[in-house]
Each structure stands twice: as C-alpha cells, then as structure tokens.
Design a protein around this motif. Structure first.
Motif, short mmCIF file in Angstrom:
data_model
loop_
_atom_site.label_atom_id
_atom_site.label_comp_id
_atom_site.label_asym_id
_atom_site.label_seq_id
_atom_site.Cartn_x
_atom_site.Cartn_y
_atom_site.Cartn_z
N PRO A 134 0.84 -1.20 0.00
CA PRO A 134 0.00 0.00 0.00
C PRO A 134 0.87 1.26 0.00
O PRO A 134 1.96 1.25 0.58
N GLY A 135 0.38 2.31 -0.62
CA GLY A 135 1.16 3.54 -0.74
C GLY A 135 1.46 4.20 0.61
O GLY A 135 2.44 4.93 0.74
N ASN A 136 0.62 3.93 1.63
CA ASN A 136 0.83 4.59 2.92
C ASN A 136 1.90 3.91 3.77
O ASN A 136 2.20 4.37 4.86
N LEU A 137 2.47 2.82 3.29
CA LEU A 137 3.54 2.14 4.02
C LEU A 137 4.86 2.42 3.34
O LEU A 137 4.95 2.33 2.11
N SER A 138 5.90 2.71 4.13
CA SER A 138 7.22 2.84 3.53
C SER A 138 7.74 1.43 3.19
O SER A 138 7.22 0.44 3.69
N PHE A 139 8.78 1.36 2.36
CA PHE A 139 9.36 0.05 2.03
C PHE A 139 9.90 -0.62 3.29
O PHE A 139 9.81 -1.83 3.46
N GLU A 140 10.49 0.18 4.19
CA GLU A 140 11.01 -0.38 5.44
C GLU A 140 9.90 -1.01 6.26
O GLU A 140 10.05 -2.10 6.81
N GLU A 141 8.79 -0.30 6.38
CA GLU A 141 7.67 -0.84 7.17
C GLU A 141 7.11 -2.10 6.51
O GLU A 141 6.79 -3.08 7.18
N PRO A 173 13.61 -7.42 18.44
CA PRO A 173 12.57 -7.12 17.45
C PRO A 173 11.33 -7.99 17.62
O PRO A 173 10.20 -7.49 17.53
N ILE A 174 11.53 -9.28 17.88
CA ILE A 174 10.38 -10.18 17.99
C ILE A 174 9.58 -9.90 19.26
O ILE A 174 8.34 -9.85 19.24
N GLY A 175 10.26 -9.67 20.37
CA GLY A 175 9.56 -9.34 21.61
C GLY A 175 8.76 -8.05 21.45
O GLY A 175 7.62 -7.94 21.90
N LEU A 176 9.36 -7.06 20.78
CA LEU A 176 8.68 -5.77 20.61
C LEU A 176 7.49 -5.90 19.65
O LEU A 176 6.46 -5.23 19.84
N LEU A 177 7.59 -6.76 18.65
CA LEU A 177 6.43 -6.99 17.77
C LEU A 177 5.31 -7.67 18.56
O LEU A 177 4.13 -7.38 18.35
N HIS A 178 5.68 -8.57 19.49
CA HIS A 178 4.67 -9.15 20.38
C HIS A 178 3.97 -8.05 21.17
O HIS A 178 2.74 -8.02 21.28
N LEU A 179 4.77 -7.15 21.72
CA LEU A 179 4.20 -6.03 22.50
C LEU A 179 3.18 -5.26 21.65
O LEU A 179 2.06 -4.99 22.10
N LEU A 180 3.56 -4.90 20.42
CA LEU A 180 2.67 -4.11 19.57
C LEU A 180 1.37 -4.86 19.28
O LEU A 180 0.28 -4.28 19.30
N LEU A 181 1.48 -6.16 19.02
CA LEU A 181 0.28 -6.94 18.69
C LEU A 181 -0.58 -7.14 19.94
O LEU A 181 -1.82 -7.08 19.87
N LEU A 182 0.06 -7.35 21.10
CA LEU A 182 -0.70 -7.52 22.35
C LEU A 182 -1.40 -6.23 22.74
O LEU A 182 -2.50 -6.25 23.30
N ASN A 183 -0.80 -5.09 22.41
CA ASN A 183 -1.46 -3.80 22.62
C ASN A 183 -2.77 -3.73 21.83
O ASN A 183 -3.78 -3.26 22.32
N VAL A 184 -2.70 -4.23 20.57
CA VAL A 184 -3.90 -4.23 19.73
C VAL A 184 -5.00 -5.09 20.37
O VAL A 184 -6.18 -4.76 20.30
N LYS A 185 -4.59 -6.18 21.01
CA LYS A 185 -5.55 -7.10 21.65
C LYS A 185 -6.12 -6.53 22.94
O LYS A 185 -6.99 -7.13 23.56
N ASN A 298 2.20 0.12 14.31
CA ASN A 298 3.20 1.00 13.71
C ASN A 298 4.59 0.47 14.03
O ASN A 298 5.03 0.53 15.17
N VAL A 299 5.26 -0.07 13.02
CA VAL A 299 6.53 -0.76 13.24
C VAL A 299 7.74 0.17 13.08
O VAL A 299 8.87 -0.26 13.34
N SER A 300 7.51 1.42 12.71
CA SER A 300 8.66 2.26 12.36
C SER A 300 9.60 2.48 13.56
O SER A 300 10.80 2.67 13.38
N GLY A 301 9.05 2.41 14.79
CA GLY A 301 9.88 2.60 15.98
C GLY A 301 10.88 1.49 16.22
O GLY A 301 11.74 1.60 17.11
N LEU A 302 10.81 0.41 15.45
CA LEU A 302 11.76 -0.71 15.63
C LEU A 302 13.00 -0.56 14.76
O LEU A 302 13.93 -1.35 14.86
#
Ligand SMILES: [Zn+2]
Ligand SMILES: [Zn+2]
Length: 331
Positions: A134-141, A173-185, A298-302
């Motif tokens: 999608p256009g709203n995501l950077s290549f890094e994201e 990185p993996i622990g922090l992605l867990h954090l972001l997904l658990l926040n969503v939950k 939002n993964v950019s903070g990683l």
C-alpha cells in the motif's frame, strides 16, 4: 547485480552476480529495503541450519517488481511488492491438515538473498504469500511482513482478550512486535529484558510495565508469557511467571539438542500449557498484511538506523554490541 554473501561466520563479502531471468510463475524484485533479523545474527555469529554458507542471506524485504515470468497474473513490472520468503507446498500431509507452517517443504524453495540489489521470488511465493505494497507504508515498514507473520501465528491462536495480562521476555525485534500486537488485543503487557536501552524502546512503544531481571519475581503472575530470547535457561524460568491455567508461548528457538526441564507438579496441577511456536501460515501472512495496511501496528519505531549494502557488516557489528533493534539495509 550486487549481492552480499555470508561466507562463514563473521565474514560477509559483496559480489557481482548475473541478474536472474524470472522463469514461469517467478518474479524478479528490485529490493528497496531489507531488514536485519535475529536469524541473520545467529547465522553471522555461528552459522544457522536454515542458511547455507557460503550463500546469500536476508529474508525480510520489500521492493519493486522488475520483471515477471510467464503466467504471473497478480503482479506486473513497476508494482511495489511486499512478501515473505517461503510458502507451503499445499500437497504434503501437513498442508492437507492445514498445518501449513509445518509443511515438509516449507524451506525447500525459500527466497534467501534480500541483502542484494535484486531477489528472485519462486512461483509458489508469488502466488500465495506476496502482496501489493500500500502507498501509505514505507518500504522499510512493508519489510516487516515476515517477522510480523511469525508473531501473528503465535499470538492469534491463543484467544487473548482485552484485560488479559501478558509478559514478554526479551525486548528484541520479535519481543517488541509481540508487544505491539498484544497492545492491539487490549492486553496489559509487561516486557522484561537485561538491556536497558531495549526496555526504554519497549516503554516508548506502549509497554505497561518494564522489568529488569532483578525486578521480576516468582510472585509475578500472568495469563500469558511469551519467551522471545531462545535461551533454554529462560524457557525454564518462564513457567514461574504464569498464573494457574496460564500459557507459555515458546517463540525463541534454541540450539538443537539443548534441554529445558520443568516441575511436573507445576505443569499438571496448575494446568500450565507449553506451546511451541514456529513460522506462519498464508492466513497469518494475510493478517499481518492487514495489520500493517490498516496501520493497526506502527513498526517504524523498531528501525534503529539505515546502512547501504556495502556497510552491511557494520549493521551486524552494532547488533552484536547490543546496540539497536533492527537495521534497514538500503541497496
Ligand atoms: Zn526474520
Ligand atoms: Zn506442504
């Protein structure tokens, strides 16, 4: 094209190789961003069973389609693409049971070599596990699709509800992605690590509590614990932080042959679930894609910084020094 080869542990070389021509069903992608990952660091430090040496490596990427082989209908040259580096065969016994992450052939035709100017995607990945960026995501994201798919796989099957308490051990990185997904939950999330810099990132990304090894006591009790270090000693300790009836999700892969032992009383009478977590299914990839596309996460903070391909070694040296979470390699 310029590609980086992992020659042996600790040694990366840049080489010019011929640009491959996509065959039937394949897609050639010009890499715009590739991310370092814990698997790459393991390979760089001591070799990895899934990454043959000498060989190309890097498996988290996004880019622009340069050319497609005959029969490719879902992508054309110029399309911005995000993908993962594997896809199931859909034919083996595990695939028939829909255990796609355990497909016997999942690693046979994986796409390794994202730390390059171009990467060739096999036909089954193009068909099953690739999306238009999608256009709203950077290549890094967009390059987070692969690690986020792994995390989605582990978290989505647990039925976590708002208000459940979770402890994530390991703020990489993996622990922090867990954090972001658990926040969503809507879970209440604590993150533990020995690295204070990483704990600060966890706090910034929305952890309710951050815990150093001294502040974490066996009195702490959570509904879920996510082991994201891959250390057998932590696998053993982690069950102590669960409530009765709790679940320990074992995400961090340890070295083959290592052992963890448990108090049988704890597992039986407290009805603790030990859950191994590996890889992802096409459904997990789709969910990860939607989480990124809809900006639920939002993964950019990683991303801790960027390096050109020629300085890829510097990114690994920094990670080994414990500096940074993930680096983007921009060919
Ligand atoms: Zn990875
Ligand atoms: Zn299969």
């Amino acid at each position: 094209l310029l590609t980086s080869l992992l020659i042996k542990p600790g040694s990366i070389e840049l080489r010019e190789v011929n640009i491959p021509c996509p065959q039937r069903g394949q897609a050639l992608v010009k890499v715009k961003a590739a991310l370092t990952c814990g698997t790459d660091i393991k390979a760089y430090l001591r070799g990895h069973p899934m990454i043959p040496m000498p060989g190309m490596f890097g498996h988290e990427f996004s880019g622009v389609v340069e050319a497609v082989g005959a029969g490719v209908k879902n992508f054309s040259p110029g399309d911005e693409l995000m993908a993962v580096h594997s896809a199931p065969c859909l034919k083996c016994g595990y695939c028939k049971k829909k255990l796609y992450n355990l497909c016997e052939k999942i690693m046979d035709t994986k796409a390794l070599g994202a730390f390059s100017e171009y990467i060739l995607l096999p036909s089954h990945i193009v068909k099953i596990n690739a999306y238009i960026k999608p256009g709203n995501l950077s290549f890094e994201e967009a390059a987070f699709l692969e690690p986020l798919s792994c995390v989605v796989h582990g978290v989505e099957q647990l039925g976590i509800k708002g208000g459940d308490s979770a402890l994530v051990i390991g703020a990489g990185p993996i622990g922090l992605l867990h954090l972001l997904l658990l926040n969503v939950k809507g879970a209440s999330v604590s993150v533990a690590d020995i690295n204070e810099g990483r704990l600060r990132v966890a706090k910034r990304l929305g952890a309710d509590f951050i815990l150093s090894p001294d502040s974490i006591k066996t009195g702490c009790a959570f509904d879920y614990v996510f082991e994201c270090t891959g250390l057998p000693a932590v696998w053993e300790l982690a069950v102590n932080y669960l409530k009765r009836g709790g679940t320990l999700a074992l995400f961090g892969g340890c070295k083959r042959g290592t052992k963890a032992t448990y108090d049988t009383y704890r597992i039986h009478y407290d009805e603790i679930t030990l859950k191994g977590v590996f890889h992802y299914t096409p459904d997990d990839v789709k969910k990860a894609y939607l989480l990124l596309r809809d900006r639920k996460i939002n993964v950019s903070g990683l991303i801790s910084g960027r390096y050109p391909l020629k300085d890829i070694g510097k990114a690994f040296e920094r990670l080994i020094e414990g500096k940074g979470i993930k680096y983007a390699i921009i060919p």
